[in-house]
Design an enzyme around this catalytic site. Structure first.
Site, PDB file in Angstrom:
ATOM      1  N   HIS A  89      16.929  37.367  48.411  1.00  0.00           N
ATOM      2  CA  HIS A  89      15.489  37.185  48.593  1.00  0.00           C
ATOM      3  C   HIS A  89      15.222  36.015  49.527  1.00  0.00           C
ATOM      4  CE1 HIS A  89      14.513  39.527  44.687  1.00  0.00           C
ATOM      5  NE2 HIS A  89      14.716  40.315  45.733  1.00  0.00           N
ATOM      6  N   CYS A  90      14.184  36.179  50.313  1.00  0.00           N
ATOM      7  CA  CYS A  90      13.867  35.207  51.358  1.00  0.00           C
ATOM      8  C   CYS A  90      12.564  34.507  50.976  1.00  0.00           C
ATOM      9  CB  CYS A  90      13.709  35.988  52.667  1.00  0.00           C
ATOM     10  SG  CYS A  90      13.155  34.999  54.038  1.00  0.00           S
ATOM     11  N   GLU A 119      15.287  47.081  49.878  1.00  0.00           N
ATOM     12  CA  GLU A 119      16.494  47.441  49.113  1.00  0.00           C
ATOM     13  C   GLU A 119      17.683  47.670  50.041  1.00  0.00           C
ATOM     14  OE1 GLU A 119      16.471  46.812  46.122  1.00  0.00           O
ATOM     15  OE2 GLU A 119      14.351  46.858  45.621  1.00  0.00           O
ATOM     16  N   CYS A 155      17.514  36.353  57.893  1.00  0.00           N
ATOM     17  CA  CYS A 155      17.751  37.707  57.376  1.00  0.00           C
ATOM     18  C   CYS A 155      18.014  38.662  58.548  1.00  0.00           C
ATOM     19  CB  CYS A 155      16.545  38.185  56.562  1.00  0.00           C
ATOM     20  SG  CYS A 155      16.281  37.211  55.074  1.00  0.00           S
TER      21      CYS A 155
END
Lengths: 447, 178
Positions: B139-140, B130, B167
Site C-alpha cells: 500500500h502506498c 490487486e 510504485c
C-alpha cells in the site's frame, strides 16, 4: 510509510487470523509480529519493543483479558486493542476497564480495523512525543545547568534537590552574577509545578507603583491608561512558581501587600474588590544581607520570616576558583555553537589569567568575558590577548567623519557602558547579537 | 505481447463491464486480457455459513489454473477473508493470482440507481490495485496512486487507476513478468 514503521503484535490462537491480519498490516507497511498464545506474546514483548498489540480474548491457557492486564503492568506504554467475538460486549467492557485502548469484534470490518489502528497509533505517537518533550524540558532546565563540582557548589545542588519537589518558600542569597535565577529555575524544574509557568518579577527594575500593577494586575479603568483588565504576575503564576528577584528593593507598602498575599494566596487586582485566588510557590532572591536590612528597619521582619524558610546561599566565584575551568569550557562550547565558531577551548596561559581574576561580577562577568573573547578571537583557542584584561581601551572618539567612524565609536560607547555585556548592548543598539558580533569583528574592537 | 487471464466468476451477464475492463487494461498496462472460465468447482470456495466467497480459497484455485500468467477473477458475489467481514479484493503478494468483487462497488449496494460508468471505473481501479500486489507493490501513502489503501467504494473513488512514484518504478521493473 515512514522509514521507521510502527510495530504491531498480533496475538491470536487461530493461524488463519494471525496470517490474514499479518498480511493486511504488512501491505500497509507496518512491521508485524504474531504470537499464538500469551506466553509467546510475552516472550516477543521481552525481546523487542512494540507500539500496539491486537489481542484475541479467547485463547487456551492465559486468555486475552488476563494477558492484557499483565501487559498493562509490564509494558504500560503498549496500547492494547482487544479482539472479541461479535456480541461479547461483556468481555470487551472488562478489557476496557483494565486499560485496553479499544476493542474490535470478529469478524473484523476492515474500515473499523483501519480506523481503530490509525487512532491508536496516533495516540501512541503523541504520547511518546509528549514524553520526549517533557524529558527534553527537564534536561534543558534542570539542575545540571548549574555548573561546578567544588564542595560549595555540590552543597547548593544538594539543597536544590532536597527542596525542589516541595512547596517550601526558598530564599536564594548571593552576589550579583552568581546565578540566582539559574538556581530558581533548577528548583522549579525539579518540582511537581514544572509544567506550569515560572514567572520572574525583577523587583528592582520597576518603580513602586508599576511593581504593584505588575504583581497584582489591574481592573479596567483602575488608573489613567488602564483600558483593559490585566492579570498580574501573581495570577499568571497560578499552579507554578513566582520568582521575586531582588526582593530587598521593594517598598514598605508593597512589602505589606506582599506579606498578606504570601499568607493567604489571595489578593485583589488594582482598582478591583473581588478576591482572586492563586496557587503558586514562592522563590525569592537577593544580593543583600536581608538580616542586616531587617536590623536597619528597611525590610519587614515578618516578611523576612515568611520568605526565609529555606535559605540557599550561592558562593561568589572567587570562593570557587576551581570551578573556573569547567565554567569556561561550558561557555566556550555554548558560544561556539551559538556563533558557529570553530573555537575549542582556551590556552593554558589564558586559563591561568582567568583563574587569577577577582571576578566581582561573578559567573556573569566570566561569561561576558568568554563571549567577548569568542567574538574577537581569531584562532582555534582563546588566547590571553582575546581577554578583556590589561588592554588599552579603544578610543571612543570617532576617528573620522564617515558613518562607519561614527557607528564604530557609538558601539564602543555602548559596549563600555554595559561592561561588554553583548546581549544588553545589542538590546540598547536594537540590533541582534549576530549583527553586533560582526560589527565588533569588523571594527576590531577590544575592551 | 503480455497477457492477463481474466476469469469472470458468475459475471457473464455483464459483458459491457468486462469489455470496458479489457480496453482499459490494454490502454493502461499495454496487456491483452484474455477471458477464461474457472477450471475449478466454484462451490468449493463458497461459505454457506457466511454466504460469501472465501477470497483465499479463490486465490489458491485461480493460482493453480494460472500457470505462469497473471490471473484475475472477477465476481459479483461478496468476498470474505478469514477474520474480515468482507474485502473488495485480494491478491497474492508477488504472486500470480488476484480476485475482485464488484458486489460493494455497485451503486445499488448503497441504495442508489445503477451507474455503469462508475462501476467500470471502480472495477478498473480495484483490478489495478490487486494486480499491483501481484507485482510486489504494497500500500502506498500517495492518495493519487492506485496502490493507496481503500476499504470502501468512497475510498476507491478517491484514488486513481495509475501507479505513481515508487510504485510505478517497481511496476516497470517487474512488468516483464506479465
Amino acid at each position: 510509510m515512514s522509514e521507521d514503521p510502527s510495530r504491531i503484535l498480533i496475538v491470536d490462537d487461530e493461524f488463519s487470523v494471525r496470517d490474514s491480519l499479518t498480511h493486511w498490516f504488512e501491505a500497509d507497511g507496518y512491521f508485524v509480529g504474531a504470537a499464538g498464545n500469551a506466553n509467546e506474546a510475552l516472550r516477543k514483548l521481552d525481546s523487542a519493543p512494540w507500539d500496539l498489540a491486537l489481542v484475541d480474548v479467547k485463547m487456551p491457557g492465559m486468555d486475552g483479558i488476563a494477558l492484557q492486564k499483565h501487559l498493562h503492568e509490564v509494558a504500560p506504554q503498549l496500547l492494547v486493542v482487544i479482539i472479541t467475538a461479535y456480541g461479547s460486549v461483556e468481555s470487551a467492557v472488562r478489557a476496557l476497564k483494565q486499560g485496553a485502548y479499544d476493542y474490535i469484534t470478529k469478524p473484523v470490518d476492515p474500515d473499523e480495523l483501519s480506523r481503530v489502528v490509525r487512532k491508536a497509533l496516533e495516540h501512541r505517537r503523541l504520547t511518546v512525543e509528549n514524553q520526549q518533550l517533557r524529558q527534553r524540558l527537564d534536561e534543558v532546565s534542570g539542575v545540571d545547568e548549574f555548573i561546578g563540582n567544588t564542595r560549595s557548589v555540590d552543597r547548593v545542588k544538594a539543597l536544590i534537590a532536597q527542596v525542589a519537589d516541595t512547596d517550601v518558600t526558598v530564599l536564594i542569597q548571593g552576589e550579583s552574577g552568581t546565578g540566582k535565577e539559574l538556581v530558581a529555575r533548577a528548583i522549579h524544574a525539579g518540582g511537581h509545578r514544572r509544567y506550569f509557568p515560572l514567572v520572574p518579577v525583577h523587583c528592582a527594575a520597576l518603580p513602586d507603583t508599576l511593581l504593584e500593577s505588575e504583581l497584582f494586575g489591574h481592573e479596567k479603568g483602575a488608573f489613567t491608561g488602564a483600558q483593559y483588565q490585566r492579570k498580574g504576575k501573581l495570577e499568571l503564576a497560578d499552579g507554578g512558581t513566582l520568582f521575586l528577584d531582588e526582593i530587598a528593593t521593594i517598598s514598605q507598602k508593597t512589602q505589606v501587600d506582599l506579606l498578606r498575599v504570601l499568607e493567604t494566596r489571595q489578593f485583589t487586582r488594582l482598582g478591583g474588590n473581588r478576591m482572586v485566588d492563586s496557587d503558586f510557590r514562592v522563590i525569592c532572591a537577593t544580593n543583600e544581607q536581608l538580616e542586616r536590612l531587617v536590623e536597619e528597619g528597611t525590610f519587614r521582619r515578618d516578611l523576612f520570616f515568611r520568605v526565609n524558610v529555606f535559605p540557599i546561599v550561592i558562593p561568589p566565584l572567587r570562593d570557587r576558583v576551581d570551578d573556573i575551568p569547567l565554567l569556561v569550557d561550558h561557555f566556550v562550547r555554548k558560544y561556539a555553537l551559538q556563533m558557529d565558531r570553530n573555537i575549542h577551548g582556551v590556552s593554558e596561559k589564558a586559563l591561568k589569567t582567568l583563574c587569577k581574576q577577582r571576578w566581582p561580577g561573578n559567573v556573569r562577568q566570566l561569561e561576558n568575558a568568554i563571549e567577548r573573547a569568542m567574538v574577537i578571537g581569531e584562532g582555534e583557542q582563546i588566547e590571553v590577548d582575546d581577554l578583556p584584561f590589561n588592554q588599552p581601551p579603544t578610543s571612543v572618539e570617532p576617528s573620522g567623519d564617515t558613518m562607519a567612524d561614527v557607528e564604530r565609536s557609538h558601539i564602543i560607547r555602548i559596549l563600555e557602558r554595559t561592561e561588554w555585556n553583548i546581549s544588553m548592548s545589542a538590546r540598547i543598539l536594537q540590533i541582534d547579537r549576530a549583527t553586533l558580533y560582526n560589527k565588533i569583528r569588523k571594527y576590531g574592537l577590544r575592551g | 505481447m503480455s497477457h492477463v487471464l481474466v476469469v469472470p466468476l458468475e459475471l457473464e451477464h455483464r459483458p459491457g463491464l468486462l469489455r470496458a475492463l479489457k480496453r482499459q487494461l490494454k490502454r493502461r498496462l499495454g496487456v491483452d486480457a484474455d477471458f477464461g472460465t474457472p477450471a475449478f468447482e466454484l462451490e468449493s470456495c463458497f461459505s454457506a455459513v457466511r454466504m460469501q466467497y472465501d477470497a483465499m480459497a479463490l486465490l489458491e484455485a485461480l493460482a493453480a489454473q494460472a500457470g505462469p500468467r497473471r490471473i484475475v477473477g472477477i465476481t459479483e458475489s461478496d468476498l470474505f477473508l478469514s477474520v474480515f467481514t468482507h474485502v473488495l479484493g485480494a491478491a497474492q503478494l508477488d504472486g500470480v493470482a488476484a480476485v475482485v468483487s464488484v458486489h460493494r462497488l455497485r451503486s445499488e449496494a448503497v441504495g442508489l440507481p445503477p451507474d455503469p460508468a462508475l462501476l467500470e471505473e471502480r472495477l478498473l481501479k480495484e483490478v489495478m490495485h490487486e494486480l499491483g500486489h501481484t507485482f510486489g507493490l504494497r500500500h502506498c501513502q500517495n492518495p493519487a496512486c492506485a496502490m493507496f489503501s481503500a476499504n470502501n467504494p468512497d475510498e476507491v473513488d478517491l484514488r486513481s487507476a495509475e501507479y505513481r512514484g515508487n510504485c510505478l518504478r517497481i511496476f516497470h521493473e517487474k512488468r516483464h513478468s506479465l
